[in-house]
Design a protein around this motif. Sequence first.
Motif, PDB file in Angstrom:
ATOM      1  N   ARG A 170     -40.314 -35.680   5.547  1.00 38.02           N
ATOM      2  CA  ARG A 170     -39.422 -34.537   5.785  1.00 38.02           C
ATOM      3  C   ARG A 170     -40.177 -33.379   6.440  1.00 38.02           C
ATOM      4  O   ARG A 170     -41.383 -33.268   6.329  1.00 38.02           O
ATOM      5  CB  ARG A 170     -38.785 -34.101   4.467  1.00 38.02           C
ATOM      6  N   ARG A 171     -39.419 -32.535   7.120  1.00 36.07           N
ATOM      7  CA  ARG A 171     -39.943 -31.352   7.829  1.00 36.07           C
ATOM      8  C   ARG A 171     -40.750 -31.748   9.069  1.00 36.07           C
ATOM      9  O   ARG A 171     -41.580 -30.979   9.539  1.00 36.07           O
ATOM     10  CB  ARG A 171     -40.803 -30.456   6.929  1.00 36.07           C
ATOM     11  N   ARG A 172     -40.484 -32.949   9.625  1.00 40.43           N
ATOM     12  CA  ARG A 172     -41.140 -33.403  10.862  1.00 40.43           C
ATOM     13  C   ARG A 172     -40.159 -33.481  12.015  1.00 40.43           C
ATOM     14  O   ARG A 172     -40.517 -33.914  13.103  1.00 40.43           O
ATOM     15  CB  ARG A 172     -41.752 -34.792  10.676  1.00 40.43           C
ATOM     16  N   THR A 183     -33.271 -33.906  12.425  1.00 42.78           N
ATOM     17  CA  THR A 183     -32.751 -33.238  13.627  1.00 42.78           C
ATOM     18  C   THR A 183     -32.680 -34.211  14.795  1.00 42.78           C
ATOM     19  O   THR A 183     -31.704 -34.222  15.550  1.00 42.78           O
ATOM     20  CB  THR A 183     -33.626 -32.020  13.976  1.00 42.78           C
ATOM     21  N   PHE A 241     -29.201 -27.319   6.622  1.00 41.76           N
ATOM     22  CA  PHE A 241     -29.637 -28.293   7.629  1.00 41.76           C
ATOM     23  C   PHE A 241     -28.558 -28.499   8.686  1.00 41.76           C
ATOM     24  O   PHE A 241     -28.814 -28.424   9.882  1.00 41.76           O
ATOM     25  CB  PHE A 241     -30.013 -29.630   6.980  1.00 41.76           C
TER      26      PHE A 241
END
Length: 158
Positions: A94-96, A100, A130
Amino acid sequence: MAFTIRRLGPGDEAVLALIAEEAPDFDLAGRSTPDPPLSQQEAAAYFADPAVLHWIAEDDGRVVGELLCHHLRLGAQPASEVLLYSIGVRSGERRRGVGTALVDELLGWMRGEGVPSAWVLADNPGAEAFYTACGFERSGPNDQGVLLELELASHGEA
């Protein structure tokens, strides 16, 4: 971005089973048990359905994220829309930008197919943030909807 995005299809039955078996690692809501995988026959029907839109993100052959949508045909204008049913990213990934990128892939598909809109039910503030960051906007009143389900087994049918 070291990962690639691709749409699942026939021949990806093992990938679909892996996502089900490892569901807790993809689940942002914190489920603790795996999902039962589809049978081979159910998986074949799943992939044969053109309304099923299921993408995965892979990093060096390892599935790191997935996005499942359904293309819905409507009886009035707009003639169709997309239901974003679920999205999941492995806890360590996550957060990479995986989520998205998956949503961007959906948006590209929608543009190519002329589908004007998509909707999703966000069930927590993190999910809503998100989706808002991806361009979704709140629709209607600020009250959460009510999810109602009907199971045929509860009506004496199997």
